[in-house]
Design a protein around this motif. Structure first.
Motif, PDB file in Angstrom:
ATOM      1  N   UNK A  78       0.880  -1.118  -0.273  1.00  0.00           N
ATOM      2  CA  UNK A  78       0.104   0.042  -0.058  1.00  0.00           C
ATOM      3  C   UNK A  78       0.937   1.189   0.142  1.00  0.00           C
ATOM      4  N   UNK A  79       1.905   1.054   0.562  1.00  0.00           N
ATOM      5  CA  UNK A  79       3.058   2.353   0.644  1.00  0.00           C
ATOM      6  C   UNK A  79       3.541   2.704  -0.684  1.00  0.00           C
ATOM      7  N   UNK A 114       2.429  -5.707  -9.854  1.00  0.00           N
ATOM      8  CA  UNK A 114       1.568  -5.576 -10.671  1.00  0.00           C
ATOM      9  C   UNK A 114       0.392  -4.597 -10.263  1.00  0.00           C
ATOM     10  N   UNK A 115       0.014  -4.957  -8.844  1.00  0.00           N
ATOM     11  CA  UNK A 115      -1.346  -4.176  -8.334  1.00  0.00           C
ATOM     12  C   UNK A 115      -0.875  -2.879  -8.286  1.00  0.00           C
ATOM     13  N   UNK A 120      -1.623   2.710 -10.388  1.00  0.00           N
ATOM     14  CA  UNK A 120      -1.042   3.982 -10.805  1.00  0.00           C
ATOM     15  C   UNK A 120      -1.248   4.350 -12.493  1.00  0.00           C
ATOM     16  N   UNK A 121      -1.023   3.311 -13.207  1.00  0.00           N
ATOM     17  CA  UNK A 121      -1.232   3.524 -14.715  1.00  0.00           C
ATOM     18  C   UNK A 121      -2.758   3.927 -14.994  1.00  0.00           C
ATOM     19  N   UNK A 135       3.653 -10.178 -11.435  1.00  0.00           N
ATOM     20  CA  UNK A 135       2.559 -10.553 -10.631  1.00  0.00           C
ATOM     21  C   UNK A 135       2.843 -11.263  -9.133  1.00  0.00           C
ATOM     22  N   UNK A 136       1.986 -10.870  -8.415  1.00  0.00           N
ATOM     23  CA  UNK A 136       2.007 -11.470  -6.955  1.00  0.00           C
ATOM     24  C   UNK A 136       0.492 -11.422  -6.565  1.00  0.00           C
ATOM     25  N   UNK A 137       0.229 -12.663  -5.901  1.00  0.00           N
ATOM     26  CA  UNK A 137      -1.181 -13.095  -5.644  1.00  0.00           C
ATOM     27  C   UNK A 137      -1.454 -13.287  -4.149  1.00  0.00           C
TER      28      UNK A 137
END
Length: 360
Positions: A78-79, A114-115, A120-121, A135-137
């Protein structure tokens, strides 16, 4: 200075329909994941990056090693998201908006998680379908990639091994994005993985302070120094001839040509520069800024600042603010007298040699 009008022959400068950005230190003014390394007193993350740039560490090891060292929690991710939001390169949203309005396709290919990169994009107006990142899930039942509970905090235990995390990852992803598409393409990046992907596009644009690393600078067709993305709009070219004088994108274009005129945009070869200047009717000795408009002083910002500090600096009269984060000690020394003042935080150390170089 004459801006392009309806009579401008577009053949003078090709249109690059597909514009691909790296995210960290390009669209955002900070390294998203590496922003978590503020407490990394041993300098492991910075050392890893420098080793990769020097060819001492395989590129495919960088993402995994960096993430394993930092092991961010969900709160930390989140940061990262907040870091991107606070440190967006000035004008990035306007440049992206203008590119999209003029019919260009805009993409992001990033080594960040990725999140946060996708969010941001999206804030910049780039479609999620055009974003590729690591990717991290989080699967609460299986514990895949993230482990722990909501109260204790969930700790990162791995990322998805994909083509993006290999030494040719960005090249393969860029190739996949552009496969079968018509129109020219350009890539805007700052690092070695971007340079590795440069063969997959028609034009490679190096951006920002870290592009001064010799290997990236040498491989760039066009280099943009400082912290202004506006020149990307002009470099994308072609469709700009349709702009009206009062169009918001035209104002961004005017700023872009200012950057060229004051030397913040450099070209790999003379022919490339000549073509660009002729296309926009910008002569060698033409400077759109009068002497009274030129900044009297230059401040180099060597470490990422918060939004309030950045806004304060950018609001100063007669001061050019250049944000050049990630410089090594050798690069700090080489920069010498480049700038009237430097702002550093914990990530950058100013020692006697750096001071001596600045005073010489």
């Amino acid at each position: 200075m004459n801006l392009p009008g309806e009579k401008l022959p577009l053949a003078r400068w090709p249109a690059y329909k597909h514009v691909i950005f790296d995210c960290d230190a390009t669209l955002a003014g900070a390294e998203g994941i590496d922003s978590l390394a503020d407490g990394d007193t041993s300098g492991r993350i910075a050392a890893l990056t420098n080793q990769a740039m020097a060819g001492e560490v395989a590129l495919e090891d960088v993402y995994g090693e960096r993430l394993s060292s930092l092991r961010p929690t969900r709160d930390a991710v989140g940061r990262i998201r907040d870091t991107y939001r606070r440190t967006a390169v000035p004008g990035a949203a306007e440049v992206v908006r203008a590119l999209l309005d003029l019919g260009h396709e805009v993409y992001v290919v990033s080594g960040g998680l990725a999140e946060p990169v996708r969010e941001f994009a999206t804030r910049l107006g780039i479609p999620v379908r055009n974003v590729r990142a690591v990717e991290a899930h989080h699967d609460a039942l299986s514990g895949r990639w993230w482990t722990g509970d909501e109260t204790a905090g969930q700790t990162f235990v791995g990322h998805e091994q994909s083509v993006l995390t290999t030494s040719t990852g960005k090249a393969a992803v860029v190739r996949e994005l552009l496969d079968g598409l018509d129109g020219g393409s350009l890539l805007v990046g700052d690092g070695l993985t971007d340079l590795a992907a440069s063969d997959e596009v028609d034009l490679f644009v190096g951006f920002g302070g870290v592009v001064d690393r010799e290997i990236v600078a040498a491989g760039s067709d066009i280099r943009i120094r400082g912290n202004c993305l506006d020149p990307v709009l002009a470099i994308a070219g072609g469709t700009l001839a349709r702009l009206a004088e009062d169009d918001a994108a035209t104002k961004t274009l005017r700023n872009a040509l200012n950057e060229v005129a004051i030397g913040n945009v450099t070209f790999a070869d003379r022919d490339l520069e000549t073509r660009f200047r002729r296309a926009f009717e910008l002569t060698e000795d033409q400077n759109p800024m009068s002497n009274s408009q030129r900044p009297e002083h230059t401040i180099l910002v060597c470490d990422a600042l918060g939004a309030a500090g950045t806004e304060l600096l950018l609001g100063l009269d007669d001061v050019e603010v250049r944000i050049e984060t990630g410089l090594s000690r050798a690069e700090l020394i080489e920069a010498g007298t480049d700038g009237d003042a430097r702002i550093v935080r914990r990530a950058t150390t100013i020692d006697g040699d750096v001071i001596a170089a600045a005073e010489s």
